[in-house]
Design a protein around this motif. Structure first.
Motif, PDB file in Angstrom:
ATOM      1  N   PHE A   7       0.825  -1.200   0.000  1.00  0.00           N
ATOM      2  CA  PHE A   7       0.000   0.000   0.000  1.00  0.00           C
ATOM      3  C   PHE A   7       0.865   1.258   0.000  1.00  0.00           C
ATOM      4  CE2 PHE A   7      -2.489  -3.310   2.108  1.00  0.00           C
ATOM      5  CZ  PHE A   7      -3.558  -3.366   1.238  1.00  0.00           C
ATOM      6  N   THR A   8       2.100   1.141  -0.422  1.00  0.00           N
ATOM      7  CA  THR A   8       3.072   2.237  -0.441  1.00  0.00           C
ATOM      8  C   THR A   8       3.166   2.933   0.915  1.00  0.00           C
ATOM      9  OG1 THR A   8       1.546   3.906  -1.321  1.00  0.00           O
ATOM     10  CG2 THR A   8       2.819   2.621  -2.935  1.00  0.00           C
ATOM     11  N   ARG A   9       3.050   2.143   1.947  1.00  0.00           N
ATOM     12  CA  ARG A   9       3.215   2.643   3.309  1.00  0.00           C
ATOM     13  C   ARG A   9       4.671   2.381   3.672  1.00  0.00           C
ATOM     14  NH1 ARG A   9      -1.264   1.086   5.897  1.00  0.00           N
ATOM     15  NH2 ARG A   9      -0.926  -0.972   5.070  1.00  0.00           N
ATOM     16  N   THR A  10       5.338   3.352   4.243  1.00  0.00           N
ATOM     17  CA  THR A  10       6.717   3.182   4.676  1.00  0.00           C
ATOM     18  C   THR A  10       6.737   3.081   6.189  1.00  0.00           C
ATOM     19  OG1 THR A  10       7.541   4.439   2.796  1.00  0.00           O
ATOM     20  CG2 THR A  10       9.017   4.215   4.675  1.00  0.00           C
ATOM     21  N   ILE A  11       7.486   2.127   6.695  1.00  0.00           N
ATOM     22  CA  ILE A  11       7.669   1.956   8.129  1.00  0.00           C
ATOM     23  C   ILE A  11       9.147   2.160   8.420  1.00  0.00           C
ATOM     24  CG2 ILE A  11       7.556   0.330  10.047  1.00  0.00           C
ATOM     25  CD1 ILE A  11       5.130  -0.932   8.662  1.00  0.00           C
ATOM     26  N   ALA A  12       9.418   2.993   9.417  1.00  0.00           N
ATOM     27  CA  ALA A  12      10.805   3.292   9.755  1.00  0.00           C
ATOM     28  C   ALA A  12      10.937   3.489  11.259  1.00  0.00           C
ATOM     29  CB  ALA A  12      11.264   4.551   9.033  1.00  0.00           C
ATOM     30  N   GLU A  13      12.110   3.178  11.784  1.00  0.00           N
ATOM     31  CA  GLU A  13      12.393   3.431  13.179  1.00  0.00           C
ATOM     32  C   GLU A  13      12.980   4.833  13.301  1.00  0.00           C
ATOM     33  OE1 GLU A  13      14.288   0.213  15.120  1.00  0.00           O
ATOM     34  OE2 GLU A  13      14.547   1.322  16.995  1.00  0.00           O
ATOM     35  N   LEU A  14      12.455   5.609  14.251  1.00  0.00           N
ATOM     36  CA  LEU A  14      12.973   6.953  14.479  1.00  0.00           C
ATOM     37  C   LEU A  14      14.142   6.884  15.444  1.00  0.00           C
ATOM     38  CD1 LEU A  14       9.762   9.152  14.948  1.00  0.00           C
ATOM     39  CD2 LEU A  14      11.055   8.690  12.851  1.00  0.00           C
ATOM     40  N   ASP A  15      15.160   7.695  15.182  1.00  0.00           N
ATOM     41  CA  ASP A  15      16.267   7.799  16.126  1.00  0.00           C
ATOM     42  C   ASP A  15      16.060   9.066  16.956  1.00  0.00           C
ATOM     43  OD1 ASP A  15      17.102  10.001  14.655  1.00  0.00           O
ATOM     44  OD2 ASP A  15      18.642   8.887  13.579  1.00  0.00           O
ATOM     45  N   GLY A  16      16.984   9.370  17.798  1.00  0.00           N
ATOM     46  CA  GLY A  16      16.824  10.508  18.703  1.00  0.00           C
ATOM     47  C   GLY A  16      16.597  11.835  18.024  1.00  0.00           C
ATOM     48  N   GLY A  17      17.210  12.064  16.870  1.00  0.00           N
ATOM     49  CA  GLY A  17      17.127  13.354  16.220  1.00  0.00           C
ATOM     50  C   GLY A  17      15.788  13.679  15.607  1.00  0.00           C
ATOM     51  N   ASP A  18      14.998  12.654  15.296  1.00  0.00           N
ATOM     52  CA  ASP A  18      13.722  12.916  14.626  1.00  0.00           C
ATOM     53  C   ASP A  18      12.509  12.502  15.459  1.00  0.00           C
ATOM     54  OD1 ASP A  18      14.127  10.194  14.384  1.00  0.00           O
ATOM     55  OD2 ASP A  18      14.288  10.215  12.205  1.00  0.00           O
ATOM     56  N   THR A  19      12.716  12.283  16.743  1.00  0.00           N
ATOM     57  CA  THR A  19      11.636  11.841  17.629  1.00  0.00           C
ATOM     58  C   THR A  19      10.459  12.814  17.648  1.00  0.00           C
ATOM     59  OG1 THR A  19      13.175  10.627  19.021  1.00  0.00           O
ATOM     60  CG2 THR A  19      11.074  11.227  20.012  1.00  0.00           C
ATOM     61  N   ALA A  20      10.732  14.108  17.657  1.00  0.00           N
ATOM     62  CA  ALA A  20       9.653  15.099  17.761  1.00  0.00           C
ATOM     63  C   ALA A  20       8.667  15.020  16.597  1.00  0.00           C
ATOM     64  CB  ALA A  20      10.237  16.509  17.864  1.00  0.00           C
TER      65      ALA A  20
END
Length: 148
Positions: A7-20
């Motif tokens: 479904f062209t959904r992207t799943i990614a883990e956030l690191d500390g810099g992009d948590t907000a």
């Protein structure tokens, strides 16, 4: 790890810099959080305890859903992943984002050699309960709590 589904959904883990970036989605579940910087600091503190944050982006690259979890081991369950937070923006509910995140967490649990995945859910969250049951979760116990 970043994955995409059909479904062209992207799943990614956030690191500390992009948590907000996940603040608006988390606030749907945790309305007591009122400041994105404070939220990021709380997550940073939890990361020291193993907390991880994985998110789903829709086809327009909008962050619409998240799962916050940690790898735990205890006597009753052995090694497992515990989902602290699972939230989806209201406008994106019913589109499979949370289910995709639950499948991602299942895959991560297998990768880490965990015995299972656990979570607690507030009693009035019936839509969430239907998703959990449809995703293979069972209700093996009641969770009790009290303020002191």
């Amino acid at each position: 790890m970043t994955t995409s589904d059909t479904f062209t959904r992207t799943i990614a883990e956030l690191d500390g810099g992009d948590t907000a970036l996940a603040f608006d989605v988390m606030r749907e579940l945790r309305p007591h959080l009122t400041d994105a910087d404070e939220f990021a600091e709380l997550v940073r503190a939890q990361r020291r305890e193993g907390y991880r944050l994985v998110v789903a982006f829709d086809e327009k690259d909008r962050l619409v859903s998240l799962a916050g979890f940690r790898h735990m081991t205890n006597l009753y369950a052995g090694p497992h992943l515990y989902i602290d937070d699972l939230s989806t923006l209201p406008s994106a509910r019913g589109q499979g984002h949370a289910g995709a995140l639950l499948r991602w967490v299942d895959d991560e649990a297998r990768r880490l050699g965990c015995a299972g995945v656990h979570l607690d859910s507030g009693t009035p969250r019936h839509d969430a309960h239907r998703l959990y049951l449809a995703s293979g979760f069972v209700i093996p116990a009641f969770h009790f709590a009290k303020s002191v």
